[in-house]
Motif scaffolding. Structure first.
Motif, PDB file in Angstrom:
ATOM      1  N   ALA A  46       0.850  -1.192   0.000  1.00 41.07           N
ATOM      2  CA  ALA A  46       0.000   0.000   0.000  1.00 41.07           C
ATOM      3  C   ALA A  46       0.880   1.235   0.000  1.00 41.07           C
ATOM      4  O   ALA A  46       2.027   1.210   0.463  1.00 41.07           O
ATOM      5  CB  ALA A  46      -0.936   0.012   1.212  1.00 41.07           C
ATOM      6  N   ILE A  47       0.314   2.329  -0.515  1.00 41.74           N
ATOM      7  CA  ILE A  47       1.002   3.616  -0.558  1.00 41.74           C
ATOM      8  C   ILE A  47       0.063   4.665  -0.003  1.00 41.74           C
ATOM      9  O   ILE A  47      -1.138   4.638  -0.277  1.00 41.74           O
ATOM     10  CB  ILE A  47       1.463   3.942  -1.994  1.00 41.74           C
ATOM     11  CG1 ILE A  47       2.287   5.232  -2.022  1.00 41.74           C
ATOM     12  CG2 ILE A  47       0.286   4.015  -2.960  1.00 41.74           C
ATOM     13  CD1 ILE A  47       2.993   5.446  -3.363  1.00 41.74           C
ATOM     14  N   LEU A  48       0.592   5.577   0.811  1.00 40.07           N
ATOM     15  CA  LEU A  48      -0.249   6.544   1.520  1.00 40.07           C
ATOM     16  C   LEU A  48       0.270   7.957   1.341  1.00 40.07           C
ATOM     17  O   LEU A  48       1.483   8.209   1.421  1.00 40.07           O
ATOM     18  CB  LEU A  48      -0.306   6.176   3.004  1.00 40.07           C
ATOM     19  CG  LEU A  48      -1.162   7.064   3.907  1.00 40.07           C
ATOM     20  CD1 LEU A  48      -1.794   6.227   5.015  1.00 40.07           C
ATOM     21  CD2 LEU A  48      -0.329   8.202   4.527  1.00 40.07           C
ATOM     22  N   VAL A  49      -0.663   8.885   1.116  1.00 38.13           N
ATOM     23  CA  VAL A  49      -0.346  10.312   1.027  1.00 38.13           C
ATOM     24  C   VAL A  49      -1.438  11.090   1.750  1.00 38.13           C
ATOM     25  O   VAL A  49      -2.449  10.532   2.169  1.00 38.13           O
ATOM     26  CB  VAL A  49      -0.243  10.789  -0.438  1.00 38.13           C
ATOM     27  CG1 VAL A  49       0.908  10.103  -1.161  1.00 38.13           C
ATOM     28  CG2 VAL A  49      -1.557  10.574  -1.176  1.00 38.13           C
ATOM     29  N   GLY A  50      -1.231  12.396   1.839  1.00 37.40           N
ATOM     30  CA  GLY A  50      -2.243  13.269   2.405  1.00 37.40           C
ATOM     31  C   GLY A  50      -3.086  13.912   1.330  1.00 37.40           C
ATOM     32  O   GLY A  50      -2.704  13.948   0.153  1.00 37.40           O
ATOM     33  N   ASN A  80      -0.638  -2.895  -9.113  1.00 38.77           N
ATOM     34  CA  ASN A  80      -0.337  -1.685  -8.371  1.00 38.77           C
ATOM     35  C   ASN A  80      -0.717  -1.847  -6.903  1.00 38.77           C
ATOM     36  O   ASN A  80      -1.311  -2.845  -6.504  1.00 38.77           O
ATOM     37  CB  ASN A  80      -1.085  -0.498  -8.991  1.00 38.77           C
ATOM     38  CG  ASN A  80      -0.564  -0.172 -10.367  1.00 38.77           C
ATOM     39  OD1 ASN A  80       0.522   0.403 -10.517  1.00 38.77           O
ATOM     40  ND2 ASN A  80      -1.315  -0.541 -11.396  1.00 38.77           N
ATOM     41  N   LEU A  81      -0.365  -0.841  -6.118  1.00 37.43           N
ATOM     42  CA  LEU A  81      -0.579  -0.899  -4.686  1.00 37.43           C
ATOM     43  C   LEU A  81      -1.978  -0.392  -4.326  1.00 37.43           C
ATOM     44  O   LEU A  81      -2.573   0.395  -5.056  1.00 37.43           O
ATOM     45  CB  LEU A  81       0.446  -0.028  -3.958  1.00 37.43           C
ATOM     46  CG  LEU A  81       1.919  -0.413  -4.005  1.00 37.43           C
ATOM     47  CD1 LEU A  81       2.556  -0.043  -5.334  1.00 37.43           C
ATOM     48  CD2 LEU A  81       2.673   0.284  -2.883  1.00 37.43           C
ATOM     49  N   LEU A  82      -2.462  -0.847  -3.183  1.00 38.65           N
ATOM     50  CA  LEU A  82      -3.618  -0.210  -2.580  1.00 38.65           C
ATOM     51  C   LEU A  82      -3.226   1.223  -2.242  1.00 38.65           C
ATOM     52  O   LEU A  82      -2.164   1.471  -1.681  1.00 38.65           O
ATOM     53  CB  LEU A  82      -4.016  -0.959  -1.305  1.00 38.65           C
ATOM     54  CG  LEU A  82      -5.131  -0.340  -0.465  1.00 38.65           C
ATOM     55  CD1 LEU A  82      -6.468  -0.458  -1.191  1.00 38.65           C
ATOM     56  CD2 LEU A  82      -5.193  -1.010   0.900  1.00 38.65           C
ATOM     57  N   GLY A 105      -7.631  -0.464  -5.921  1.00 41.20           N
ATOM     58  CA  GLY A 105      -8.585   0.309  -5.138  1.00 41.20           C
ATOM     59  C   GLY A 105      -7.912   1.322  -4.231  1.00 41.20           C
ATOM     60  O   GLY A 105      -6.686   1.500  -4.233  1.00 41.20           O
ATOM     61  N   ALA A 106      -8.752   2.001  -3.440  1.00 39.11           N
ATOM     62  CA  ALA A 106      -8.265   3.073  -2.579  1.00 39.11           C
ATOM     63  C   ALA A 106      -9.032   3.082  -1.265  1.00 39.11           C
ATOM     64  O   ALA A 106     -10.142   2.553  -1.169  1.00 39.11           O
ATOM     65  CB  ALA A 106      -8.411   4.425  -3.279  1.00 39.11           C
ATOM     66  N   LEU A 158       3.956  -0.852   4.043  1.00 37.16           N
ATOM     67  CA  LEU A 158       3.322   0.410   3.676  1.00 37.16           C
ATOM     68  C   LEU A 158       4.394   1.433   3.316  1.00 37.16           C
ATOM     69  O   LEU A 158       5.388   1.580   4.023  1.00 37.16           O
ATOM     70  CB  LEU A 158       2.494   0.934   4.851  1.00 37.16           C
ATOM     71  CG  LEU A 158       1.969   2.377   4.736  1.00 37.16           C
ATOM     72  CD1 LEU A 158       0.945   2.487   3.617  1.00 37.16           C
ATOM     73  CD2 LEU A 158       1.396   2.846   6.063  1.00 37.16           C
ATOM     74  N   LEU A 159       4.153   2.160   2.221  1.00 35.97           N
ATOM     75  CA  LEU A 159       5.037   3.238   1.807  1.00 35.97           C
ATOM     76  C   LEU A 159       4.301   4.567   1.979  1.00 35.97           C
ATOM     77  O   LEU A 159       3.226   4.773   1.406  1.00 35.97           O
ATOM     78  CB  LEU A 159       5.458   3.049   0.346  1.00 35.97           C
ATOM     79  CG  LEU A 159       6.406   4.100  -0.238  1.00 35.97           C
ATOM     80  CD1 LEU A 159       7.729   4.122   0.530  1.00 35.97           C
ATOM     81  CD2 LEU A 159       6.650   3.829  -1.721  1.00 35.97           C
TER      82      LEU A 159
END
Length: 234
Positions: A46-50, A80-82, A105-106, A158-159
């Motif tokens: 998974a990849i996370l941003v604001g 691809n990543l979540l 998905g997201a 998680l990235l």
């Protein structure tokens, strides 16, 4: 570990800025570093941003390399990543590329009135778009709640890719395992330019510093990798 192994990655100038104040996105890295980040993404779940990053950059947050996407398919994973985004108010654009691209998905992490706002904004998305969930992660959202939900979704790595508010939220939580910094060989020098982090109570102090495990160059870009936990995992 009962939460995802969490890596925070950021490219910044020598004076700690992650962009300038101009209308175009400032290029802080080079192709060699972009390729390494793509490899890093491909190894995560998974990849996370604001939400600020979504508004400023409209990123897709996909794995760029066809070879790396094929490798993920061979491993029985999505190409691809979540994708995950944190928004306190739930004010997200359902037409952003974050929500319209990719195959995993997201998830939108928000809280309070933001839950209803995000749910309403995402309710009219076309059926052929990737799925998107809205999760109440507290008001304001907490790192603990987010990591617990991601773990429940099977995310092991998680990235986190910013921006400054999200970097600060995660680094002050003490729940980041690894920090990767790419440092561009110049100064931005603008007082109002966004910074890598904001003031906060960080657990990494002169008495309890992070541990530098790698320092090298990619062309003119310096890559620094720190271990933030007592033992380097993953």
């Amino acid at each position: 570990m009962d939460r995802p192994y969490t890596i925070l990655s950021c490219a910044m100038s020598v004076d700690g800025r992650i962009d300038d104040t101009g209308p175009e996105r400032l290029r802080l890295s080079n192709e060699a570093d972009f390729a390494e980040i793509d490899e890093l993404r491909a190894g995560c779940d998974a990849i996370l941003v604001g939400a600020g990053t979504l508004r400023a950059d409209n990123p897709r947050l996909l794995v760029r390399s066809a070879v790396l996407r094929e490798r993920r398919r061979e491993q029985g994973r999505t190409e691809n990543l979540l994708k995950a985004v944190i928004t306190r108010g739930g004010d997200i654009d359902p037409k952003a590329r974050f929500f319209t691209t990719g195959d995993a998905g997201a998830v939108v992490y928000t809280g309070g009135a933001g839950v209803d706002t995000a749910t309403r904004l995402l309710s009219d998305r076309p059926e052929d778009h990737p799925p998107a969930d809205v999760v109440d992660a507290g008001d304001p959202p907490t790192v603990d709640a987010i990591l617990t939900d991601l773990a429940d979704r099977g995310v092991e790595r998680l990235l986190v890719e910013g921006g400054g508010h999200i970097h600060t939220l995660f680094l002050t939580s003490g729940l980041v395992d690894e920090l990767r910094l790419a440092v561009a060989p110049f100064f931005v020098g603008e007082e109002d330019a966004p910074s890598f982090v904001r003031p906060g109570a960080y657990p990494y102090t002169p008495r309890t510093p992070m541990r530098l495990v790698e320092a090298r160059s990619l062309g003119e870009v310096a890559v620094l990798r720190y271990c933030l936990t007592s033992e380097e995992n993953g």
